[in-house]
Design an enzyme around this catalytic site. Structure first.
Site, PDB file in Angstrom:
ATOM      1  N   GLY A  24       0.819  -1.211   0.000  1.00 15.96           N
ATOM      2  CA  GLY A  24       0.000   0.000   0.000  1.00 15.96           C
ATOM      3  C   GLY A  24       0.845   1.250   0.000  1.00 15.96           C
ATOM      4  O   GLY A  24       0.537   2.224   0.694  1.00 15.96           O
ATOM      5  N   GLY A  50      -1.439   7.756   1.221  1.00 16.68           N
ATOM      6  CA  GLY A  50      -1.620   7.793   2.666  1.00 16.68           C
ATOM      7  C   GLY A  50      -0.367   7.454   3.454  1.00 16.68           C
ATOM      8  O   GLY A  50       0.745   7.896   3.140  1.00 16.68           O
ATOM      9  N   GLY A 109       1.265   4.690   3.649  1.00 14.86           N
ATOM     10  CA  GLY A 109       2.248   3.938   2.877  1.00 14.86           C
ATOM     11  C   GLY A 109       3.117   4.837   2.030  1.00 14.86           C
ATOM     12  O   GLY A 109       4.344   4.642   1.935  1.00 14.86           O
ATOM     13  N   SER A 153      -3.918  -1.153  14.742  1.00  6.16           N
ATOM     14  CA  SER A 153      -4.734   0.026  15.029  1.00  6.16           C
ATOM     15  C   SER A 153      -5.219  -0.049  16.464  1.00  6.16           C
ATOM     16  O   SER A 153      -5.363  -1.152  17.026  1.00  6.16           O
ATOM     17  CB  SER A 153      -5.947   0.077  14.084  1.00  6.16           C
ATOM     18  OG  SER A 153      -6.913   1.007  14.534  1.00  6.16           O
ATOM     19  N   TYR A 212     -13.210  -5.338  11.880  1.00  8.58           N
ATOM     20  CA  TYR A 212     -11.993  -4.532  11.907  1.00  8.58           C
ATOM     21  C   TYR A 212     -11.177  -4.843  13.150  1.00  8.58           C
ATOM     22  O   TYR A 212      -9.960  -5.077  13.072  1.00  8.58           O
ATOM     23  CB  TYR A 212     -12.350  -3.045  11.863  1.00  8.58           C
ATOM     24  CG  TYR A 212     -11.147  -2.146  11.748  1.00  8.58           C
ATOM     25  CD1 TYR A 212     -10.352  -2.175  10.604  1.00  8.58           C
ATOM     26  CD2 TYR A 212     -10.802  -1.272  12.770  1.00  8.58           C
ATOM     27  CE1 TYR A 212      -9.243  -1.357  10.483  1.00  8.58           C
ATOM     28  CE2 TYR A 212      -9.688  -0.440  12.661  1.00  8.58           C
ATOM     29  CZ  TYR A 212      -8.914  -0.489  11.520  1.00  8.58           C
ATOM     30  OH  TYR A 212      -7.801   0.325  11.405  1.00  8.58           O
TER      31      TYR A 212
END
Length: 339
Positions: A47, A51, A53, A181, A206
């Site tokens: 990624g 963002g 990445g 996260s 998530y």
């Protein structure tokens, strides 16, 4: 696990929202005096075209190392890779097309990385992911958040593992940085129902996938730390990136409604700072398995409510049996009988 990252503590004690005094990824590289110093290293970032990445890739490129960034958009990836090398710094930047919702695509991309890097990978940063979509399945029939956030990266690591082991030396370990996260505190991982067929919510999916990321890091360190491969879990914070695309605006407002919540939001460059610190900081040499946020290592959260106690990890990530079970089941899911 104690590390002195005091230079960055003050910036995180005074929060004023994106672009405040908190460090950026490039500042970490400059503070470590690594500009152009890592020309012999190979980095892989999933990624890496937008963002967190992209900001991670931009900072890593400043070290002079060779960089492989992955993404699903071939045109965009090619353009980003070209833009990064146009600064004239040493180190090549190569875009590798990988669609993380397909294990076949991950396999092809991983093999291409091995071929083009001559079997060398020093640092693998598993950054890409999705957040709270409606219930969907990957091409391999896995719940999408588990499949993309965890299983695809598990397969990528499994294929790149020989390169990581070969790149490690007695004095410098190879590193795997898994982006988790604070949302892992929304839900533990149910190792009897990875598809969440009985009770799916975007929050639960998530949370479970982000818990899996931490288990993954811990197990890599337990299994391969003595062989020179260490893994770390990084909570980059609520950065202003497109990962929130599935969140209803009212839900995003909820996340920032607790006291000081809006101030916790970071720019992508600030969110990438902890990723880069963990990937490069010499004080972490040979010391994997930690949970990092705000440019330092964190312990257990002080309470259960992340709105009240936003920092720290949930107690269930210390469950070694669940981590071992996830590892064994993940091997089966990618078609490997055992190691």
């Amino acid at each position: 696990m104690a590390f002195d990252f005091a230079p960055y503590a003050k910036g995180h004690d005074s929060l004023n929202g994106p672009d405040d005094a908190r460090p950026t990824a490039l500042r970490i590289v400059r503070d470590l005096d690594l500009d152009g110093k890592l020309e012999d290293k190979v980095f892989v970032i999933t990624g890496g075209t937008s963002g967190l990445g992209y900001e991670t890739a931009r900072a890593i490129h400043a070290t002079g190392g060779d960089l492989y960034i992955t993404g699903r958009d071939l045109k965009k990836g090619t353009e980003v890779a070209k833009a990064l090398v146009d600064d004239g710094r040493p180190g090549k930047v190569v875009f590798i097309h990988i669609e993380l919702d397909s294990l076949d695509s991950v396999r092809r991309g991983a093999l291409e990385i091995l071929e083009r890097s001559n079997g060398r990978v020093n640092v693998l940063i598993n950054n890409a992911g999705i957040m709270m979509p409606p219930y969907t399945l990957t091409k391999d029939n896995h719940e999408s958040q588990f499949g993309i956030n965890h299983l695809a990266h598990f397969q990528l690591f499994h294929i790149l593992k020989p390169a990581l082991l070969a790149s490690a030396t007695p004095s410098v370990c190879a590193r795997v940085v898994n982006i988790t996260s604070g949302g892992h505190r929304l839900s533990p991982l149910d190792t009897s129902d990875y598809k969440l067929t009985s009770d799916y919510t975007p929050f639960r999916g998530y949370g479970a996938s982000k818990t899996a990321n931490i288990y993954f890091s811990n197990e890599i360190t337990r299994r391969y730390g003595s062989g020179g491969v260490q893994a770390y879990s990084v909570q980059p914070g609520m950065a202003t990136t497109n990962i929130v695309q599935y969140l209803h605006p009212d839900m995003l407002e909820l996340y920032t409604s607790f006291p000081g919540g809006k101030q916790f939001i970071k720019s992508a460059a600030q969110g990438a700072a902890t990723i880069v610190l963990v990937a490069l900081h010499p004080e972490l040499e040979g010391k994997g398995g930690g949970y990092f946020e705000d440019c330092t290592v964190s312990g257990r959260a002080e309470g259960d409510d992340p709105m009240v106690h936003p920092r720290g990890y949930a107690p269930w990530v210390e469950d070694r049996e669940s981590a071992r079970r996830l590892w064994k089941d993940s091997l089966a899911m990618i078609g490997v009988d055992d190691e």
